[in-house]
Write an enzyme that holds these catalytic residues in place. Structure first.
Site, PDB file in Angstrom:
ATOM      1  NE  ARG A 101      -4.256  -1.424   0.121  1.00 37.63           N
ATOM      2  CZ  ARG A 101      -4.375  -2.430  -0.752  1.00 37.63           C
ATOM      3  NH1 ARG A 101      -3.438  -2.653  -1.647  1.00 37.63           N
ATOM      4  NH2 ARG A 101      -5.445  -3.198  -0.750  1.00 37.63           N
ATOM      5  CG  HIS A 121      -2.801  -0.870  -7.146  1.00 34.06           C
ATOM      6  ND1 HIS A 121      -3.268  -0.232  -6.037  1.00 34.06           N
ATOM      7  CD2 HIS A 121      -2.834  -2.193  -6.830  1.00 34.06           C
ATOM      8  CE1 HIS A 121      -3.567  -1.111  -5.095  1.00 34.06           C
ATOM      9  NE2 HIS A 121      -3.308  -2.322  -5.557  1.00 34.06           N
TER      10      HIS A 121
HETATM   11  N1  LIG Z   1      -0.350  -4.264  -5.316  1.00 37.10           N
HETATM   12  C1  LIG Z   1      -1.329  -5.131  -5.461  1.00 37.10           C
HETATM   13  O1  LIG Z   1      -1.838  -5.339  -6.569  1.00 37.10           O
HETATM   14  C2  LIG Z   1      -1.793  -5.915  -4.271  1.00 37.10           C
HETATM   15  C3  LIG Z   1      -2.558  -7.060  -4.472  1.00 37.10           C
HETATM   16  C4  LIG Z   1      -2.925  -7.820  -3.383  1.00 37.10           C
HETATM   17  C5  LIG Z   1      -2.549  -7.432  -2.111  1.00 37.10           C
HETATM   18  N2  LIG Z   1      -1.815  -6.315  -1.926  1.00 37.10           N
HETATM   19  C6  LIG Z   1      -1.388  -5.916  -0.569  1.00 37.10           C
HETATM   20  O2  LIG Z   1      -0.611  -6.968   0.001  1.00 37.10           O
HETATM   21  C7  LIG Z   1      -0.947  -7.073   1.384  1.00 37.10           C
HETATM   22  C8  LIG Z   1      -0.565  -8.438   1.914  1.00 37.10           C
HETATM   23  O3  LIG Z   1      -1.441  -9.423   1.406  1.00 37.10           O
HETATM   24  P1  LIG Z   1      -1.486 -10.917   2.006  1.00 37.10           P
HETATM   25  O4  LIG Z   1      -2.639 -11.571   1.356  1.00 37.10           O
HETATM   26  O5  LIG Z   1      -0.176 -11.577   1.899  1.00 37.10           O
HETATM   27  O6  LIG Z   1      -1.793 -10.601   3.555  1.00 37.10           O
HETATM   28  P2  LIG Z   1      -1.859 -11.609   4.780  1.00 37.10           P
HETATM   29  O7  LIG Z   1      -2.017 -13.015   4.282  1.00 37.10           O
HETATM   30  O8  LIG Z   1      -2.858 -11.073   5.733  1.00 37.10           O
HETATM   31  O9  LIG Z   1      -0.398 -11.513   5.436  1.00 37.10           O
HETATM   32  C9  LIG Z   1       0.061 -10.387   6.112  1.00 37.10           C
HETATM   33  C10 LIG Z   1       1.454 -10.658   6.663  1.00 37.10           C
HETATM   34  O10 LIG Z   1       1.937  -9.472   7.280  1.00 37.10           O
HETATM   35  C11 LIG Z   1       2.350  -9.766   8.615  1.00 37.10           C
HETATM   36  N3  LIG Z   1       2.096  -8.611   9.495  1.00 37.10           N
HETATM   37  C12 LIG Z   1       0.952  -7.928   9.676  1.00 37.10           C
HETATM   38  N4  LIG Z   1       1.112  -6.946  10.581  1.00 37.10           N
HETATM   39  C13 LIG Z   1       2.402  -7.026  10.992  1.00 37.10           C
HETATM   40  C14 LIG Z   1       3.191  -6.302  11.917  1.00 37.10           C
HETATM   41  N5  LIG Z   1       2.677  -5.284  12.620  1.00 37.10           N
HETATM   42  N6  LIG Z   1       4.470  -6.660  12.075  1.00 37.10           N
HETATM   43  C15 LIG Z   1       4.998  -7.694  11.395  1.00 37.10           C
HETATM   44  N7  LIG Z   1       4.312  -8.427  10.489  1.00 37.10           N
HETATM   45  C16 LIG Z   1       3.033  -8.092  10.295  1.00 37.10           C
HETATM   46  C17 LIG Z   1       1.500 -10.940   9.039  1.00 37.10           C
HETATM   47  O11 LIG Z   1       2.116 -11.606  10.136  1.00 37.10           O
HETATM   48  P3  LIG Z   1       1.482 -12.964  10.742  1.00 37.10           P
HETATM   49  O12 LIG Z   1       1.702 -14.026   9.677  1.00 37.10           O
HETATM   50  O13 LIG Z   1       2.278 -13.221  11.952  1.00 37.10           O
HETATM   51  O14 LIG Z   1       0.028 -12.670  10.962  1.00 37.10           O
HETATM   52  C18 LIG Z   1       1.477 -11.748   7.733  1.00 37.10           C
HETATM   53  O15 LIG Z   1       2.644 -12.529   7.632  1.00 37.10           O
HETATM   54  C19 LIG Z   1      -2.445  -6.773   1.402  1.00 37.10           C
HETATM   55  O16 LIG Z   1      -2.878  -6.343   2.679  1.00 37.10           O
HETATM   56  C20 LIG Z   1      -2.578  -5.681   0.367  1.00 37.10           C
HETATM   57  O17 LIG Z   1      -2.440  -4.416   0.969  1.00 37.10           O
HETATM   58  C21 LIG Z   1      -1.421  -5.548  -2.982  1.00 37.10           C
END
Ligand SMILES: NC(=O)c1ccc[n+]([C@@H]2O[C@H](COP(=O)([O-])OP(=O)(O)OC[C@H]3O[C@@H](n4cnc5c(N)ncnc54)[C@H](OP(=O)(O)O)[C@@H]3O)[C@@H](O)[C@H]2O)c1
Length: 308
Positions: A223, A271
């Site tokens: 983000r 994006h």
């Molecule tokens: N650019 C694009 O086109 C696009 C597309 C899709 C997604 N995204 C972005 O990518 C992000 C991640 O997606 P995802 O599906 O992989 O999310 P996810 O499965 O919810 O994983 C989030 C990861 O971040 C870690 N995390 C969260 N808060 C933290 C903190 N305070 N300190 C340390 N680690 C932390 C979590 O730790 P734990 O494992 O310990 O919970 C987990 O490993 C989305 O939220 C979105 O904003 C972007």
């Protein structure tokens, strides 16, 4: 009473989604939400207005068609409504190809070869050593873990950082705020795949990015509000960072006057690193609605306190 599914997604063509949902649930009513529409049981949403939630108090679940729920969590939800996210639905392979492409392009200096070739110059560059290109992945969730594993396939040293401790074969895993500094200090390339929460907002700033090894390279695919724009520019201009590839921005579309467009060390994409794939997403949403209807648990329920 027949199940009612409502669709409220900004900038998304509704009809193909509704066709897919109607095919999965021929007995159900499925339609685009408009003010005053009858109360629905389930909703498929992307960036809905607050009015939608105010008028839909009976929703059992909201299916968010993107991976990030940060915008949705800014809204006031009906108390019994759960937010359910998609489980991958074809996004992680797109994210892995985007990030691997970016890392390899930078590591192999393909941008410089392109510039040379454009002026008819036949040139060689000394190959870098992989050992000098340790990569750090912030966030080891659905997307981050897939990206970390994909980078390992190219034999880069890969570190990862998450909230809870993890074990991923071949990846050096760090966790929690107490390990963030040692994690950053061991990385030259940093890939951001954290969710946007109050804890992670502005996490890519002068202090954290300065800890990357000299010649650091940032890939932000999570983000725009994770990154303090001016701090990135200052570190690129000072030479501490060699470059950045940015797919997400505080304001999207990126405003025409924003310095990121013209900065010689920044590459921008609109994006597009991992797009929602419609048929995979409809199949998952249908599977989850059916499971909820049978009273079974489903994966991907968002914890509103944790913020992801
Ligand atoms: N650019 C694009 O086109 C696009 C597309 C899709 C997604 N995204 C972005 O990518 C992000 C991640 O997606 P995802 O599906 O992989 O999310 P996810 O499965 O919810 O994983 C989030 C990861 O971040 C870690 N995390 C969260 N808060 C933290 C903190 N305070 N300190 C340390 N680690 C932390 C979590 O730790 P734990 O494992 O310990 O919970 C987990 O490993 C989305 O939220 C979105 O904003 C972007």
């Amino acid at each position: 009473m027949a199940m009612n599914i409502t669709f409220c997604c900004t900038n998304t063509k509704a009809e193909p989604w509704l066709e897919g949902l109607r095919a999965a649930f021929p007995q159900a009513t499925a339609g685009v939400w408009k003010p005053g529409a009858p109360a629905a049981d389930y909703a498929v949403v992307w960036a809905p207005p607050q009015q939608f939630l105010d008028e839909q108090p009976r929703l059992k679940a909201l299916f968010n068609i993107g991976a990030g729920v940060d915008a949705l969590l800014q809204l006031k939800l009906p108390p019994a409504t759960r937010i359910v996210r998609l489980d991958d639905a074809g996004m992680s392979v797109q994210m892995a190809e985007y990030v691997c492409h970016a890392v390899i392009r930078h590591f192999r200096e393909f941008d410089r070869y392109e510039r040379d070739v454009a002026v008819g110059k036949w040139s060689f560059r000394k190959p870098h050593s992989r050992a000098d290109f340790p990569i750090g992945v912030l966030g080891l969730g659905v997307l981050g873990e897939r990206v970390a594993r994909a980078l390992r396939a190219f034999e880069f040293p890969v570190h990862g950082w998450s909230r809870s401790a993890k074990t991923i074969e071949g990846v050096i895993c760090h966790s929690g705020p107490e390990q963030v500094n040692s994690f950053l200090g061991q990385c030259r390339v940093l890939v951001n795949l954290l969710p946007l929460t109050p804890e992670t907002r502005d996490i890519l700033n002068r202090e954290t990015l300065s800890q990357l090894q000299p010649g650091g390279y940032l890939i932000n695919v999570a983000r725009g509000a994770h990154l303090v724009d001016d701090d990135l520019i200052a570190l690129l201009d000072s030479g501490h960072l060699a470059g950045a590839l940015l797919d997400v921005f505080r304001t999207e579309p990126l405003p025409a006057a924003h310095p990121f467009w013209q900065h010689p060390k920044i590459q921008v994409t609109p994006h597009t690193s991992a797009r929602t794939l419609r048929s995979e997403s409809i199949a998952q949403i249908a599977g989850k609605i059916a499971a909820l209807g049978r009273g079974e648990p489903v994966a991907g329920i968002v914890d509103p306190v944790r913020g992801y």
